[in-house]
Write a protein that holds these residues in place. Structure first.
Motif, mmCIF file in Angstrom:
data_model
loop_
_atom_site.group_PDB
_atom_site.id
_atom_site.type_symbol
_atom_site.label_atom_id
_atom_site.label_comp_id
_atom_site.label_asym_id
_atom_site.label_seq_id
_atom_site.Cartn_x
_atom_site.Cartn_y
_atom_site.Cartn_z
ATOM 1 N N SER A 41 0.864 -1.187 0.000
ATOM 2 C CA SER A 41 0.000 0.000 0.000
ATOM 3 C C SER A 41 0.896 1.230 0.000
ATOM 4 N N TYR A 43 3.034 4.507 0.841
ATOM 5 C CA TYR A 43 3.685 5.116 2.003
ATOM 6 C C TYR A 43 3.917 6.606 1.726
ATOM 7 N N ASP A 46 0.874 11.490 1.808
ATOM 8 C CA ASP A 46 0.344 11.765 3.146
ATOM 9 C C ASP A 46 0.735 10.590 4.048
ATOM 10 N N ASP A 48 1.136 10.119 7.276
ATOM 11 C CA ASP A 48 0.312 9.772 8.447
ATOM 12 C C ASP A 48 -0.934 8.990 8.039
ATOM 13 N N ALA A 49 -1.632 9.474 7.013
ATOM 14 C CA ALA A 49 -2.842 8.776 6.550
ATOM 15 C C ALA A 49 -2.488 7.417 5.953
ATOM 16 N N ASN A 50 -1.375 7.341 5.226
ATOM 17 C CA ASN A 50 -0.974 6.079 4.603
ATOM 18 C C ASN A 50 -0.533 5.046 5.636
ATOM 19 N N ASP A 52 -1.696 4.965 8.753
ATOM 20 C CA ASP A 52 -2.957 4.533 9.370
ATOM 21 C C ASP A 52 -3.667 3.506 8.496
ATOM 22 N N ALA A 53 -3.685 3.749 7.185
ATOM 23 C CA ALA A 53 -4.331 2.810 6.260
ATOM 24 C C ALA A 53 -3.608 1.461 6.273
ATOM 25 N N ARG A 55 -1.934 0.147 8.659
ATOM 26 C CA ARG A 55 -2.293 -0.541 9.914
ATOM 27 C C ARG A 55 -3.671 -1.198 9.779
ATOM 28 N N ARG A 56 -4.606 -0.490 9.168
ATOM 29 C CA ARG A 56 -5.959 -1.029 8.974
ATOM 30 C C ARG A 56 -5.910 -2.238 8.047
ATOM 31 N N GLU A 134 -9.678 0.465 -0.888
ATOM 32 C CA GLU A 134 -9.406 1.103 0.405
ATOM 33 C C GLU A 134 -10.417 0.642 1.459
ATOM 34 N N ASN A 135 -11.602 0.197 1.011
ATOM 35 C CA ASN A 135 -12.658 -0.266 1.912
ATOM 36 C C ASN A 135 -12.607 -1.768 2.167
#
Length: 139
Positions: A41, A43, A46, A48-50, A52-53, A55-56, A134-135
């Protein structure tokens, strides 16, 4: 958990015992083995957002019964992504880890340059690729 050979009324019930024992054995073996998947995915951008994603996405892999490997969550902790030599070293480390994985899971609609390199390597090595939105829906 111990399964009794007797039913709730105290009568010997070998059929139920055998069936329940087989189910318990299968559940134990499923808990004991989890294939490793490489999380691909973005890196860069963004961060911080990447992160977090990523990690999800890793959590999603765990919930699906896999062990996730997400190098972009680990290597930036001690390698400087802005330094080209260290970035290449991180990509090299990622490739080494990818070779230990049963599948490569690609997340998101945006493919970064680093992801493109990982995808090309996976194709070149004939690793199984799976694509997700992403979902967390398989594409």
């Amino acid at each position: 958990m111990s399964i009794s050979k007797f039913n709730s009324e105290g009568y010997f019930d070998p059929t139920a015992h055998g069936a329940l024992s087989a189910i318990e054995k299968e559940e134990r073996s499923l808990r004991a083995f989890r294939p490793i998947v490489y999380i691909c995915s973005p890196y860069a951008g963004d961060i911080d957002a990447n992160v977090d994603a990523a990690r999800r996405y890793s959590r999603f892999a765990v919930e699906q019964g896999y062990i996730p490997i997400a190098p972009h969550l680990l290597f930036p902790q001690f390698l400087n992504d802005a330094n080209p030599k260290e970035r290449q070293l991180g990509l090299f480390f990622g490739n080494a880890l990818m070779s230990k994985c049963s599948e490569v899971w690609v997340f998101g609609s945006r493919i970064s340059a680093g992801m493109e390199a990982e995808i090309e390597r996976a194709k070149w090595k004939n690793y199984r690729l799976r694509y997700f939105t992403e979902n967390l829906k398989e594409a």
